[in-house]
Design an enzyme around this catalytic site. Structure first.
Site, PDB file in Angstrom:
ATOM      1  N   GLY A  49       0.861  -1.186   0.000  1.00 17.34           N
ATOM      2  CA  GLY A  49       0.000   0.000   0.000  1.00 17.34           C
ATOM      3  C   GLY A  49       0.889   1.224   0.000  1.00 17.34           C
ATOM      4  O   GLY A  49       1.746   1.361   0.871  1.00 17.34           O
ATOM      5  N   ALA A  50       0.713   2.113  -0.968  1.00 14.50           N
ATOM      6  CA  ALA A  50       1.675   3.203  -1.149  1.00 14.50           C
ATOM      7  C   ALA A  50       2.033   3.947   0.141  1.00 14.50           C
ATOM      8  O   ALA A  50       3.210   4.018   0.512  1.00 14.50           O
ATOM      9  CB  ALA A  50       1.140   4.165  -2.212  1.00 14.50           C
ATOM     10  N   GLN A  74      -5.647  -8.701  -2.534  1.00 19.28           N
ATOM     11  CA  GLN A  74      -5.720  -7.689  -1.483  1.00 19.28           C
ATOM     12  C   GLN A  74      -7.179  -7.337  -1.159  1.00 19.28           C
ATOM     13  O   GLN A  74      -7.513  -6.996  -0.035  1.00 19.28           O
ATOM     14  CB  GLN A  74      -4.982  -6.408  -1.899  1.00 19.28           C
ATOM     15  CG  GLN A  74      -3.466  -6.539  -2.006  1.00 19.28           C
ATOM     16  CD  GLN A  74      -2.993  -6.881  -3.398  1.00 19.28           C
ATOM     17  OE1 GLN A  74      -3.652  -7.647  -4.103  1.00 19.28           O
ATOM     18  NE2 GLN A  74      -1.852  -6.341  -3.808  1.00 19.28           N
ATOM     19  N   ASP A 114      -1.152   4.385  -6.598  1.00 17.16           N
ATOM     20  CA  ASP A 114       0.258   4.285  -6.239  1.00 17.16           C
ATOM     21  C   ASP A 114       1.061   5.448  -6.797  1.00 17.16           C
ATOM     22  O   ASP A 114       2.149   5.753  -6.302  1.00 17.16           O
ATOM     23  CB  ASP A 114       0.828   2.954  -6.750  1.00 17.16           C
ATOM     24  CG  ASP A 114       0.162   1.799  -6.037  1.00 17.16           C
ATOM     25  OD1 ASP A 114      -0.946   1.406  -6.449  1.00 17.16           O
ATOM     26  OD2 ASP A 114       0.731   1.329  -5.030  1.00 17.16           O
TER      27      ASP A 114
HETATM   28  C1  LIG Z   1      -3.587   3.546  -0.427  1.00 22.66           C
HETATM   29  S1  LIG Z   1      -2.887   2.063  -1.062  1.00 22.66           S
HETATM   30  C2  LIG Z   1      -2.578   2.464  -2.666  1.00 22.66           C
HETATM   31  C3  LIG Z   1      -2.431   1.256  -3.588  1.00 22.66           C
HETATM   32  O1  LIG Z   1      -1.368   0.339  -3.206  1.00 22.66           O
HETATM   33  C4  LIG Z   1      -1.791  -1.003  -3.523  1.00 22.66           C
HETATM   34  O2  LIG Z   1      -0.797  -1.746  -4.190  1.00 22.66           O
HETATM   35  P1  LIG Z   1      -0.006  -2.949  -3.429  1.00 22.66           P
HETATM   36  O3  LIG Z   1      -1.021  -3.738  -2.657  1.00 22.66           O
HETATM   37  O4  LIG Z   1       0.644  -3.730  -4.564  1.00 22.66           O
HETATM   38  O5  LIG Z   1       1.019  -2.252  -2.560  1.00 22.66           O
HETATM   39  C5  LIG Z   1      -2.984  -0.814  -4.409  1.00 22.66           C
HETATM   40  O6  LIG Z   1      -2.606  -0.513  -5.740  1.00 22.66           O
HETATM   41  C6  LIG Z   1      -3.640   0.377  -3.725  1.00 22.66           C
HETATM   42  O7  LIG Z   1      -4.673   0.958  -4.446  1.00 22.66           O
END
Ligand SMILES: CSC[C@H]1O[C@H](OP(=O)(O)O)[C@H](O)[C@@H]1O
EC number: 5.3.1.23
Length: 356
Positions: free
Chosen positions: A53-54, A204, A245
């Site tokens: 999560g960013a 997720q 992201d």
């Molecule tokens: C506020 S979280 C933003 C974003 O990050 C996630 O990616 P990941 O689980 O691969 O780190 C996802 O794209 C969320 O929307």
């Protein structure tokens, strides 16, 4: 934002000499708090998506810098500064797409330079980094809450809201970005019917969003990714809201793979498509979405992601972790400073100019 018994799970807890981290790969079955003592352990936790999560990635990296600074065993501030710089450079290689990682590391390096220029001692300089990392985490809580405040008027009682991946409390310091209005709505007696895409291949949405919203008592229905179009065609969805992201200067949005498909479906059904984004996830130095580095991950996430092989050995696999939604599919970008609509290039630039 949420009633005490519904405080969202916190995924990162700083404990002076270590970073306690919820291993998100094990959710929802197992709640395991890891103890990280070195920047290398933080690097691995980001790379393997124990933390993801960013915003959460940026916060974890910031504490990784503090762990590195504390471990410096030299005596000269110049050596300390070089060491901190090398720790930042290493952490920056953990994942390529979420700009919050680089935003947080840049901020920590700026603080290290300021401490050295101010003539602080090694201990004082390391303490300054620790304060900065805690500030990044604390600010993110308020940023997410404000995103919720600005987003909430877009959602009426009884609305169906579809979201993708996890942009929730587990992906941030607390509350989430896309989920922030969901938590606020619940607190204020507004009933939203949330549809959560499972979000293959790492799930997720199923493992994290459905988990945290259910825990919070929010009305959530889990969908396979290929069901989004059907529920939209049935009129069950009045809005889509996702996290991001990285937002490019022209408003193109990098987010979890599958987001672009959702945006096209939403446009086809005249459903508003909202992107919840902290300013820290908007990257004006990247002109457009085609310039955003898209992480490709291991084939095994696709072929063995359910704990069993679901494809023939050796089959070719394409596993981009993100895609880019062109800005023309975005209805609005909801930030902690307000809602930004098209034309995104000039309106994003204006927003940053107003909030320097
Ligand atoms: C506020 S979280 C933003 C974003 O990050 C996630 O990616 P990941 O689980 O691969 O780190 C996802 O794209 C969320 O929307």
């Amino acid at each position: 934002m949420t009633t005490p018994e519904h405080q969202p799970l916190s995924s990162l807890n700083w404990k002076k000499d270590k970073l306690e981290m919820l291993d998100q790969r094990l959710l929802p079955e197992t709640i395991l708090m890891l103890k990280l003592y070195t920047p290398e352990e933080v690097w691995e936790s980001i790379h393997s998506m124990k933390v993801r999560g960013a915003p959460a990635i940026g916060i974890a990296a910031a504490f990784g810098v503090v762990l590195g600074a504390k471990a410096y065993d030299g005596i000269a501030i110049e050596g300390w500064l070089d060491h901190v710089k090398s720790v930042c450079a290493h952490l920056a290689t953990s994942r390529p797409t979420a700009v919050n990682l680089f935003w947080a590391l840049d901020r920590m390096m700026q603080k290290a330079n300021q401490a050295a220029e101010a003539g602080l001692s090694l201990a004082e300089s390391t303490d300054a980094l620790e304060v900065e990392a805690l500030l990044i985490q604390k600010e993110d809580e308020e940023v997410c809450r404000m995103i919720g405040e600005h987003a909430l008027p877009l959602f009426a009682d009884g609305m169906g809201v579809l979201t993708h991946c996890n942009a929730g409390g587990l992906a941030t310091a607390k509350y989430g970005t896309a989920t922030a209005p969901m938590y606020l709505a619940q607190e204020r007696g507004i009933h939203l019917k949330v549809f959560a895409d499972e979000t293959r291949p790492v799930l997720q949405g199923a493992r994290l969003t459905a988990f945290e919203l259910q825990q919070a008592g929010i009305d959530v229905t889990l969908l396979c990714d290929n069901m989004a179009g059907m529920v939209m065609s049935k009129g069950w969805v009045q809005a889509v809201i996702v996290g991001t992201d990285r937002v490019a200067a022209n408003g193109d949005v990098a987010n979890k793979i599958g987001t672009y498909s959702l945006a096209v479906l939403a446009k086809a059904h005249n459903i508003p498509f909202y992107v919840a984004s902290p300013l820290s996830t908007i990257d004006l130095s990247t002109a457009s979405g085609d310039l955003i580095p898209i992480e490709e991950r291991a084939a095994e996430e696709v072929t063995e992601g359910f704990g069993k092989r679901t494809a023939p050995k050796g089959v070719k696999v394409y596993n981009p972790a993100f895609d880019v939604t062109p800005n023309e599919y975005v209805t609005a970008i909801i930030t902690e400073k307000g809602i930004v609509r098209a034309p995104f290039q000039e309106n994003l630039a204006a927003l940053f100019a107003e909030n320097k």
